[in-house]
Design an enzyme around this catalytic site. Structure first.
Site, PDB file in Angstrom:
ATOM      1  N   LYS A  83       0.800  -1.434   0.028  1.00 47.75           N
ATOM      2  CA  LYS A  83      -0.280   0.186  -0.169  1.00 47.75           C
ATOM      3  C   LYS A  83       0.917   1.046  -0.275  1.00 47.75           C
ATOM      4  O   LYS A  83       0.802   2.236  -0.493  1.00 47.75           O
ATOM      5  CB  LYS A  83      -0.972  -0.053   1.101  1.00 47.75           C
ATOM      6  CG  LYS A  83      -1.845   1.039   0.455  1.00 47.75           C
ATOM      7  CD  LYS A  83      -3.484   0.414   2.190  1.00 47.75           C
ATOM      8  CE  LYS A  83      -4.087   1.124   1.846  1.00 47.75           C
ATOM      9  NZ  LYS A  83      -5.403   1.574   2.901  1.00 47.75           N
TER      10      LYS A  83
ATOM     11  N   LYS B  79      -4.892 -15.086 -12.670  1.00 44.70           N
ATOM     12  CA  LYS B  79      -5.588 -15.284 -11.118  1.00 44.70           C
ATOM     13  C   LYS B  79      -6.915 -14.978 -10.830  1.00 44.70           C
ATOM     14  O   LYS B  79      -7.197 -13.171 -10.778  1.00 44.70           O
ATOM     15  CB  LYS B  79      -4.253 -15.045  -9.701  1.00 44.70           C
ATOM     16  CG  LYS B  79      -4.875 -15.613  -8.499  1.00 44.70           C
ATOM     17  CD  LYS B  79      -4.020 -14.681  -7.311  1.00 44.70           C
ATOM     18  CE  LYS B  79      -4.397 -15.655  -5.829  1.00 44.70           C
ATOM     19  NZ  LYS B  79      -4.637 -15.036  -4.812  1.00 44.70           N
TER      20      LYS B  79
ATOM     21  N   LYS C 142     -11.209 -11.137  -6.335  1.00 45.33           N
ATOM     22  CA  LYS C 142     -12.267  -9.708  -6.484  1.00 45.33           C
ATOM     23  C   LYS C 142     -11.823  -8.967  -6.439  1.00 45.33           C
ATOM     24  O   LYS C 142     -11.982  -7.861  -7.804  1.00 45.33           O
ATOM     25  CB  LYS C 142     -12.985  -9.259  -4.727  1.00 45.33           C
ATOM     26  CG  LYS C 142     -13.569 -10.704  -4.253  1.00 45.33           C
ATOM     27  CD  LYS C 142     -13.786 -10.171  -2.577  1.00 45.33           C
ATOM     28  CE  LYS C 142     -12.782 -10.056  -2.106  1.00 45.33           C
ATOM     29  NZ  LYS C 142     -12.446 -11.573  -1.361  1.00 45.33           N
TER      30      LYS C 142
HETATM   31  P1  ADP Z   1      -9.147 -12.074  -3.047  1.00 44.77           P
HETATM   32  O1  ADP Z   1      -8.578 -12.020  -3.828  1.00 44.77           O
HETATM   33  O2  ADP Z   1     -10.537 -12.508  -3.956  1.00 44.77           O
HETATM   34  O3  ADP Z   1      -9.563 -11.325  -2.510  1.00 44.77           O
HETATM   35  P2  ADP Z   1      -8.289 -13.572  -0.717  1.00 44.77           P
HETATM   36  O4  ADP Z   1      -7.499 -12.954  -1.146  1.00 44.77           O
HETATM   37  O5  ADP Z   1      -9.678 -13.503   0.365  1.00 44.77           O
HETATM   38  O6  ADP Z   1      -9.577 -13.889  -1.703  1.00 44.77           O
HETATM   39  O7  ADP Z   1      -8.795 -14.962  -0.131  1.00 44.77           O
HETATM   40  C1  ADP Z   1      -8.929 -16.043   0.481  1.00 44.77           C
HETATM   41  C2  ADP Z   1      -8.694 -17.188   0.424  1.00 44.77           C
HETATM   42  O8  ADP Z   1      -8.634 -18.117  -0.821  1.00 44.77           O
HETATM   43  C3  ADP Z   1      -6.904 -17.512   0.050  1.00 44.77           C
HETATM   44  O9  ADP Z   1      -6.400 -18.040   1.221  1.00 44.77           O
HETATM   45  C4  ADP Z   1      -6.241 -17.771  -1.038  1.00 44.77           C
HETATM   46  O10 ADP Z   1      -5.443 -18.627  -0.641  1.00 44.77           O
HETATM   47  C5  ADP Z   1      -7.164 -18.284  -1.354  1.00 44.77           C
HETATM   48  N1  ADP Z   1      -7.673 -17.494  -2.971  1.00 44.77           N
HETATM   49  C6  ADP Z   1      -7.554 -16.680  -3.101  1.00 44.77           C
HETATM   50  N2  ADP Z   1      -8.194 -16.530  -4.768  1.00 44.77           N
HETATM   51  C7  ADP Z   1      -7.545 -18.211  -5.120  1.00 44.77           C
HETATM   52  C8  ADP Z   1      -7.546 -18.589  -6.420  1.00 44.77           C
HETATM   53  N3  ADP Z   1      -7.508 -17.735  -7.659  1.00 44.77           N
HETATM   54  N4  ADP Z   1      -7.007 -19.683  -6.731  1.00 44.77           N
HETATM   55  C9  ADP Z   1      -6.309 -20.205  -5.576  1.00 44.77           C
HETATM   56  N5  ADP Z   1      -7.174 -19.779  -3.889  1.00 44.77           N
HETATM   57  C10 ADP Z   1      -7.250 -17.836  -4.236  1.00 44.77           C
END
Ligand code: ADP
Ligand code: TRP
Length: 322
Positions: free
Chosen positions: A111, A190, A193
């Site tokens: 950030k 990947k 969100k």
């Molecule tokens: P985002 O990237 O959507 O904000 P988070 O960081 O909240 O998702 O991820 C929550 C959990 O889901 C973490 O343990 C992360 O490793 C897993 N995760 C998120 N996106 C993926 C993905 N595309 N493939 C595999 N695991 C994921």
């Protein structure tokens, strides 16, 4: 032996969250003496700055986890803020947390590198996470690779506290989740969100189908054989397919003479039936909010029992309880 993990309620869960994290947590329940899973709403408060949104996300996360198979008989499910002891422990750890260590943590560092101002919540995020883990004498913490740095910080803070005050905390180990389950989004990057490329687990089937149809594919002609392994649509299909279905689809790719539209339709069909039971369970739970409150209440009571014991230990060790 206790396994513990937390997930932030920052939005609806997508296929990446499910295959990359949630499904793997759920697989661990019942295999260890104790499995604790919590919804990290205090962490989410560092980014979700809307009351109704945060409250709704928290309930949605509980419904989603239960619908997806988290079994309150085999695991303890609770909301982070229902265990106020964790904020108290966070402070005890904060007093010994070196600034330099926190400055190196990626959420804050990234950030700052982008020229944004960070608040103390984001800066001390890893200390609260350490409190989450140490609070319950957790041995194993299943997390994605992005969280490994935070487990290292947790171990450092625990070791420093133990060094100063005696053997109070159990040093946890990270169990890195299977990264081959890295799920691509509809643009091939990947799924996340933050990239706006997600397919949500409980999206309405019609809307989900529409999104699946928008998955980006290349423009190679119909007749041309294609390599399935390098294709993100095939990767998504493989998440839901059994071995025979996957082999057959791979052979179709290699033969050529098919359209991506057919693959997308097959993917939508498989995904719909894959989550059909969970969707029904979610509907049932939605109609029974008292049951969900009861599960979270029981979970919090179980978690607080352990938390009170560990907090007392830490407080008397450092001299704030006498
Ligand atoms: P985002 O990237 O959507 O904000 P988070 O960081 O909240 O998702 O991820 C929550 C959990 O889901 C973490 O343990 C992360 O490793 C897993 N995760 C998120 N996106 C993926 C993905 N595309 N493939 C595999 N695991 C994921
Ligand atoms: N920081 C984790 C994430 O964003 C969520 C989390 C909070 C967590 N506290 C935790 C995970 C304790 C494991 C253990 O994914």
């Amino acid at each position: 032996m206790r396994v513990l993990s937390g997930i932030q309620p920052t939005g609806r869960f997508h296929w990446g969250n499910y295959f990359g994290a949630i499904r793997q947590y759920i697989d661990l329940q019942g295999k260890r003496e104790d499995a604790f899973y919590f919804i990290a709403n205090l962490h989410a408060l560092t980014t979700v700055r809307n009351r109704d949104q945060l409250a709704a996300n928290t309930v949605d996360a509980a419904l989603d986890l239960l619908a997806l198979g988290l079994d309150p008989e085999q695991a303890t499910l609770f909301v982070q803020s229902d265990v106020p002891e964790v904020s108290e422990l966070c402070w005890l750890l904060m007093t010994g947390a070196p600034l330099g260590l926190l400055e190196r943590c990626h959420a804050y560092k990234d950030k700052k590198a982008r020229g944004l101002t960070a608040d103390a919540g984001l800066f001390s995020y890893p200390v609260l996470m350490a409190a989450d883990i140490l609070m319950y004498d957790s041995d194993i913490v299943p997390v994605g690779e992005d969280q490994v740095q935070h487990i290292e910080v947790c171990r450092d803070l625990a070791a420093a506290f133990n060094h100063a005050f005696g053997e109070i905390f159990v040093l946890p180990k990270a169990k890195i989740l299977d990264t081959s389950a890295r799920v691509p989004g509809i643009d091939g990057e990947k799924m996340s969100k933050s990239y706006n490329n997600t397919l949500e687990v409980f999206e309405e089937p019609k809307a989900l189908r529409k999104k699946i149809m928008r998955i980006v594919t290349d423009s190679r002609p119909l007749e041309q054989p294609k390599d399935p392994e390098s294709d993100h649509l095939f990767l998504l299909y493989s998440l839901f397919a059994d071995d025979a279905q996957r082999d057959e689809m791979a052979a179709t790719y290699r033969r050529g003479g098919f359209g991506y539209g057919q693959v997308k339709k097959a993917l939508a069909d498989l995904a719909e039936s894959y989550f059909a039971e969970a969707r029904q369970r979610r509907r049932d739970l939605e109609g029974d909010p008292a049951r969900v409150r009861e599960i979270l209440g029981d979970g919090a009571a179980r978690a607080r029992k352990k938390a009170a014991e560990v907090l007392r230990r830490a407080q008397s060790a450092c001299g704030v309880k006498f």
